[in-house]
Design an enzyme around this catalytic site. Structure first.
Site, PDB file in Angstrom:
ATOM      1  N   ASP A   8      -4.394   4.285  -2.434  1.00  0.00           N
ATOM      2  CA  ASP A   8      -3.187   5.001  -2.040  1.00  0.00           C
ATOM      3  C   ASP A   8      -3.540   6.471  -1.844  1.00  0.00           C
ATOM      4  O   ASP A   8      -4.102   7.111  -2.749  1.00  0.00           O
ATOM      5  CB  ASP A   8      -2.101   4.875  -3.118  1.00  0.00           C
ATOM      6  CG  ASP A   8      -1.538   3.459  -3.192  1.00  0.00           C
ATOM      7  OD1 ASP A   8      -1.937   2.619  -2.372  1.00  0.00           O
ATOM      8  OD2 ASP A   8      -0.699   3.213  -4.076  1.00  0.00           O
ATOM      9  N   ASP A 132       9.373  -5.643  -0.954  1.00  0.00           N
ATOM     10  CA  ASP A 132       9.465  -5.140  -2.317  1.00  0.00           C
ATOM     11  C   ASP A 132      10.772  -5.627  -2.917  1.00  0.00           C
ATOM     12  O   ASP A 132      11.849  -5.346  -2.367  1.00  0.00           O
ATOM     13  CB  ASP A 132       9.425  -3.613  -2.327  1.00  0.00           C
ATOM     14  CG  ASP A 132       8.179  -3.067  -1.648  1.00  0.00           C
ATOM     15  OD1 ASP A 132       7.115  -3.705  -1.783  1.00  0.00           O
ATOM     16  OD2 ASP A 132       8.269  -2.017  -0.991  1.00  0.00           O
TER      17      ASP A 132
END
Length: 257
Positions: A8, A132
Site C-alpha cells: 500500500d 468490502d
C-alpha cells in the site's frame, strides 16, 4: 493457493492501515516501495498487490511513478495487480500500459456499474472487483456508506459483466490481525464460478491452513498485508505450507486415480 503480498503506497512510502483509515492509524513500513517489492519477489512471490492510497482518496494517480518503477523492474517476472482511484477508462488504460496484469476496481464498480461494464468490455481478462463488506453488506466511500446490497448479490452481478475475480474483504478485520473471515469468504466463493481472493485480518499460518481447506470452494488467492510486515506470518513458511498442501493433494489424487 496464490499468496499475494500487499504494498500500500501513500506519499511514496509503503504503509499499512487499520480498517482502511486514511486519517490515522497509518504505519510506515518502508520508505522505498520498490525495495519492498524486490524483497517479496526474492522470497518467491508470484504476484504483487499494489494500492495507490492517495489515488483512492483523490482519484488522481499520485503514486504512478512508484508503480511504474515497480512494473519496469518486476513485471516480466511476476504478475502485478493495482488498485486505487480506478474511476475512468483513461486511468485504467494508463495503468495497464505500465505492464500491470490486473486493475482492481472498488467503489467505482459499485456506484457506477456502467463504468465497470465498459471496463470489462474494453479490458476483459484484466479486471478484479474489490468488495468490502461488513456483516455481509457492501460498504463504499472509505467504508463509511452501506450500499444496502449484499456482497453475494453484487458479486454475481459483476461476474455476469465478465470480471476475472472478486477480492473480498471483511472490513471489521482488515489490518487488525484478528483472523480472516474464512466462512464468509468461502460462502461467497461457493456462489460464483470465478475465483475469490481472500483479504482482511489474515494473521498467521493457522489462517493459511483454514484458507487452504476451502480452496476447492473457489478461494484460490489471498492478500497478505500487516501480518507480513509485523512478522506474525513468515512469507517463506506460508509458501512452504501451500506447496506441501498442494503436493499432498496431488499424491492423494494419484492414489485415488
Amino acid at each position: 493457493m496464490l499468496l499475494i503480498p500487499a504494498i500500500d503506497i501513500k506519499d511514496g512510502h509503503c504503509v499499512r492501515l487499520r480498517q482502511g483509515d486514511l486519517t490515522s492509524n497509518i504505519t510506515v513500513f518502508n520508505t522505498d516501495p520498490v525495495a519492498q517489492a524486490r524483497h517479496w519477489v526474492e522470497l518467491g512471490a508470484e504476484r504483487l498487490h499494489l494500492v495507490d492510497l492517495d489515488a483512492a482518496r483523490s482519484g488522481k494517480p499520485v503514486n504512478l511513478s512508484v508503480i511504474r518503477k515497480i512494473c519496469s523492474e518486476f513485471a516480466e517476472d511476476v504478475e502485478i495487480e493495482v488498485g486505487g482511484g480506478m474511476r475512468t477508462l483513461e486511468r485504467v488504460g494508463e495503468v495497464l500500459d505500465l505492464g500491470v496484469d490486473y486493475v482492481v476496481i472498488g467503489t467505482a464498480a459499485v456506484k457506477a456499474p456502467g463504468f465497470l461494464h465498459d471496463v470489462c468490455s474494453e479490458y476483459g481478462g484484466s479486471v478484479i472487483v474489490s468488495l468490502d463488506a461488513k456483516d455481509g453488506m457492501v460498504m463504499t466511500d472509505g467504508w463509511t456508506k452501506n450500499t444496502g446490497h449484499s456482497a453475494t448479490d453484487l458479486a454475481k452481478k459483476f461476474e455476469g459483466y465478465g470480471v476475472d475475480a472478486i477480492l473480498y474483504t471483511d472490513i471489521s478485520r482488515d489490518g487488525m490481525l484478528t483472523g480472516c473471515n474464512v466462512e464468509a469468504t468461502a460462502e461467497l466463493a461457493s456462489q460464483l464460478s470465478i475465483p475469490v481472493i481472500a483479504s482482511g485480518g489474515i494473521r498467521d499460518l493457522d489462517d493459511i491452513r483454514k484458507l487452504l481447506a476451502v480452496e476447492d470452494d473457489g478461494v484460490t488467492m489471498a492478500i497478505l498485508g500487516r501480518s507480513l510486515y509485523e512478522g506474525t506470518l513468515d512469507f517463506t513458511q506460508a509458501l512452504d505450507l501451500v506447496e506441501a498442501t498442494e503436493a499432498a493433494k496431488d499424491n492423494q489424487a494419484d492414489l485415488e486415480g
